[in-house]
Design a protein around this motif. Structure first.
Motif, PDB file in Angstrom:
ATOM      1  N   PRO A   1       0.844  -1.211   0.000  1.00  0.00           N
ATOM      2  CA  PRO A   1       0.000   0.000   0.000  1.00  0.00           C
ATOM      3  C   PRO A   1       0.871   1.250   0.000  1.00  0.00           C
ATOM      4  CG  PRO A   1      -0.647  -1.524   1.756  1.00  0.00           C
ATOM      5  CD  PRO A   1       0.646  -2.026   1.203  1.00  0.00           C
ATOM      6  N   PHE A   2       0.359   2.304  -0.584  1.00  0.00           N
ATOM      7  CA  PHE A   2       1.076   3.576  -0.717  1.00  0.00           C
ATOM      8  C   PHE A   2       1.590   4.049   0.645  1.00  0.00           C
ATOM      9  CE2 PHE A   2       0.975   8.280  -1.114  1.00  0.00           C
ATOM     10  CZ  PHE A   2       1.903   8.403  -2.119  1.00  0.00           C
ATOM     11  N   GLY A   3       2.904   4.329   0.718  1.00  0.00           N
ATOM     12  CA  GLY A   3       3.491   4.866   1.945  1.00  0.00           C
ATOM     13  C   GLY A   3       3.720   3.850   3.053  1.00  0.00           C
ATOM     14  N   HIS A   4       3.539   2.562   2.756  1.00  0.00           N
ATOM     15  CA  HIS A   4       3.733   1.516   3.760  1.00  0.00           C
ATOM     16  C   HIS A   4       5.017   0.731   3.491  1.00  0.00           C
ATOM     17  CE1 HIS A   4      -0.452   2.359   4.539  1.00  0.00           C
ATOM     18  NE2 HIS A   4      -0.489   1.482   5.524  1.00  0.00           N
TER      19      HIS A   4
ATOM     20  N   VAL B   1       7.223   5.122   9.621  1.00  0.00           N
ATOM     21  CA  VAL B   1       6.546   4.587   8.433  1.00  0.00           C
ATOM     22  C   VAL B   1       5.430   3.658   8.910  1.00  0.00           C
ATOM     23  CG1 VAL B   1       8.630   4.640   6.984  1.00  0.00           C
ATOM     24  CG2 VAL B   1       8.086   2.566   8.236  1.00  0.00           C
ATOM     25  N   ARG B   2       4.499   3.380   8.019  1.00  0.00           N
ATOM     26  CA  ARG B   2       3.439   2.436   8.382  1.00  0.00           C
ATOM     27  C   ARG B   2       3.928   1.026   8.063  1.00  0.00           C
ATOM     28  NH1 ARG B   2      -0.975   6.354   5.757  1.00  0.00           N
ATOM     29  NH2 ARG B   2       0.927   7.043   4.772  1.00  0.00           N
TER      30      ARG B   2
ATOM     31  N   LEU C   1       9.510  -2.315   0.069  1.00  0.00           N
ATOM     32  CA  LEU C   1       9.311  -0.861   0.128  1.00  0.00           C
ATOM     33  C   LEU C   1       8.253  -0.407  -0.870  1.00  0.00           C
ATOM     34  CD1 LEU C   1      13.001   0.401   0.286  1.00  0.00           C
ATOM     35  CD2 LEU C   1      11.530  -0.309   2.149  1.00  0.00           C
ATOM     36  N   SER C   2       8.152  -1.140  -1.956  1.00  0.00           N
ATOM     37  CA  SER C   2       7.136  -0.837  -2.965  1.00  0.00           C
ATOM     38  C   SER C   2       6.879  -2.146  -3.706  1.00  0.00           C
ATOM     39  CB  SER C   2       7.632   0.234  -3.942  1.00  0.00           C
ATOM     40  OG  SER C   2       8.612  -0.305  -4.807  1.00  0.00           O
ATOM     41  N   ASN C   3       5.964  -2.122  -4.659  1.00  0.00           N
ATOM     42  CA  ASN C   3       5.676  -3.354  -5.414  1.00  0.00           C
ATOM     43  C   ASN C   3       6.899  -3.845  -6.181  1.00  0.00           C
ATOM     44  OD1 ASN C   3       3.165  -2.819  -4.469  1.00  0.00           O
ATOM     45  ND2 ASN C   3       2.240  -2.359  -6.441  1.00  0.00           N
TER      46      ASN C   3
ATOM     47  N   GLN D   1      14.120   6.930   4.845  1.00  0.00           N
ATOM     48  CA  GLN D   1      14.478   7.854   3.755  1.00  0.00           C
ATOM     49  C   GLN D   1      14.003   7.325   2.410  1.00  0.00           C
ATOM     50  OE1 GLN D   1      18.784   8.092   4.364  1.00  0.00           O
ATOM     51  NE2 GLN D   1      18.571  10.305   4.491  1.00  0.00           N
ATOM     52  N   LEU D   2      14.235   6.040   2.178  1.00  0.00           N
ATOM     53  CA  LEU D   2      13.856   5.436   0.898  1.00  0.00           C
ATOM     54  C   LEU D   2      12.345   5.476   0.701  1.00  0.00           C
ATOM     55  CD1 LEU D   2      16.301   2.394   0.926  1.00  0.00           C
ATOM     56  CD2 LEU D   2      16.310   4.219  -0.760  1.00  0.00           C
ATOM     57  N   VAL D   3      11.605   5.192   1.772  1.00  0.00           N
ATOM     58  CA  VAL D   3      10.145   5.198   1.678  1.00  0.00           C
ATOM     59  C   VAL D   3       9.649   6.605   1.356  1.00  0.00           C
ATOM     60  CG1 VAL D   3       7.985   4.867   2.948  1.00  0.00           C
ATOM     61  CG2 VAL D   3       9.801   3.178   3.129  1.00  0.00           C
ATOM     62  N   SER D   4      10.195   7.614   2.046  1.00  0.00           N
ATOM     63  CA  SER D   4       9.734   8.981   1.779  1.00  0.00           C
ATOM     64  C   SER D   4      10.068   9.373   0.341  1.00  0.00           C
ATOM     65  CB  SER D   4      10.332   9.966   2.776  1.00  0.00           C
ATOM     66  OG  SER D   4      11.719  10.084   2.582  1.00  0.00           O
ATOM     67  N   CYS D   5      11.158   8.819  -0.168  1.00  0.00           N
ATOM     68  CA  CYS D   5      11.541   9.068  -1.554  1.00  0.00           C
ATOM     69  C   CYS D   5      10.508   8.464  -2.519  1.00  0.00           C
ATOM     70  CB  CYS D   5      12.915   8.458  -1.792  1.00  0.00           C
ATOM     71  SG  CYS D   5      13.516   8.697  -3.442  1.00  0.00           S
ATOM     72  N   TYR D   6      10.085   7.223  -2.244  1.00  0.00           N
ATOM     73  CA  TYR D   6       9.073   6.583  -3.099  1.00  0.00           C
ATOM     74  C   TYR D   6       7.750   7.335  -3.036  1.00  0.00           C
ATOM     75  CZ  TYR D   6      12.086   2.608  -3.893  1.00  0.00           C
ATOM     76  OH  TYR D   6      13.133   1.813  -4.273  1.00  0.00           O
TER      77      TYR D   6
END
Length: 209
Positions: free
Chosen positions: A10-13, A33-34, A48-50, A127-132
């Motif tokens: 999910p977005f931001g998770h 982060v969530r 971190l993302s799909n 940091q990486l998550v906020s970047c995504y």
């Protein structure tokens, strides 16, 4: 098994492997982060993302032998995901670091980020998550600076990695990265291309390495 492509983040998770529940890294991520824990992520520690996930190599993994190498190779062979390898580089594990670097960056073509401990790893993941999140929530094309910010996250570690090559210090590492732009392009450069940047002797050393 590698559950490539079957995890929807999910977005931001961040989706974490169940084995990290209660760990220092999980505690540090909470509130920043969530974080959701799931069983069955296989070889992956955090999604971190799909498309992007993290494989974590601890000091204990490095000291224990080659099992972590098999895990990284299995992941690379079975997955189309972008893998970021976070490695604990400590006084104890330092002696193994060069071999890990060679395997991850040069042989497997993955991103390697050294950290001192789980706290630093949690910071990096945040940091990486906020970047995504920034990347996904704004239109790429309308803001050419976005990609640049994201790539900068990896730069200090890439810079340190290039400095590990025999004959390359800070200045030459900087010149090489400015010229080639990435470790991938640097790895595939010919001696002639390298010579243009660092001269004949160092070019031969880099190419051989």
């Amino acid at each position: 098994p590698v559950t490539a492509g079957s995890v929807v983040v999910p977005f931001g998770h961040v989706i974490g492997n169940e084995k990290w529940r209660g760990s220092e890294i999980a505690q540090r991520l909470q509130g920043k982060v969530r974080l959701i824990f799931e069983d069955g992520l296989g070889l992956v520690d955090f999604h971190l993302s799909n498309r992007t996930c993290i494989l974590y190599v601890s000091e204990a993994d490095l000291v224990a032998g080659d099992e972590f190498k098999r895990r990284l190779v299995r992941f690379r062979n079975a997955s189309s995901l972008g893998g970021i390898v976070i490695v604990e580089k400590t006084q104890i594990s330092d002696q193994y670091f060069l071999a890990v670097q060679k395997l991850v960056v040069l042989e497997l073509g993955m991103v390697l980020l050294p950290v001192a401990n789980q706290g630093e790893a949690a910071q990096l993941i945040t940091q990486l998550v906020s970047c995504y999140v920034r990347e996904q929530s704004k239109d790429h094309n309308s803001n050419p600076f976005l990609r640049k910010q994201c790539s900068q996250l990896a730069e200090p570690s890439v810079f340190r990695t290039v400095q590990q090559i025999p004959g390359v210090g800070k200045t030459k590492a900087l010149l090489l990265l400015q010229h080639f732009g990435s470790i991938h392009r640097l790895c595939n450069a010919s001696v002639k291309e390298l010579e243009l940047v660092v001269g004949q002797t160092v070019a031969q050393q880099i190419y051989a390495f």
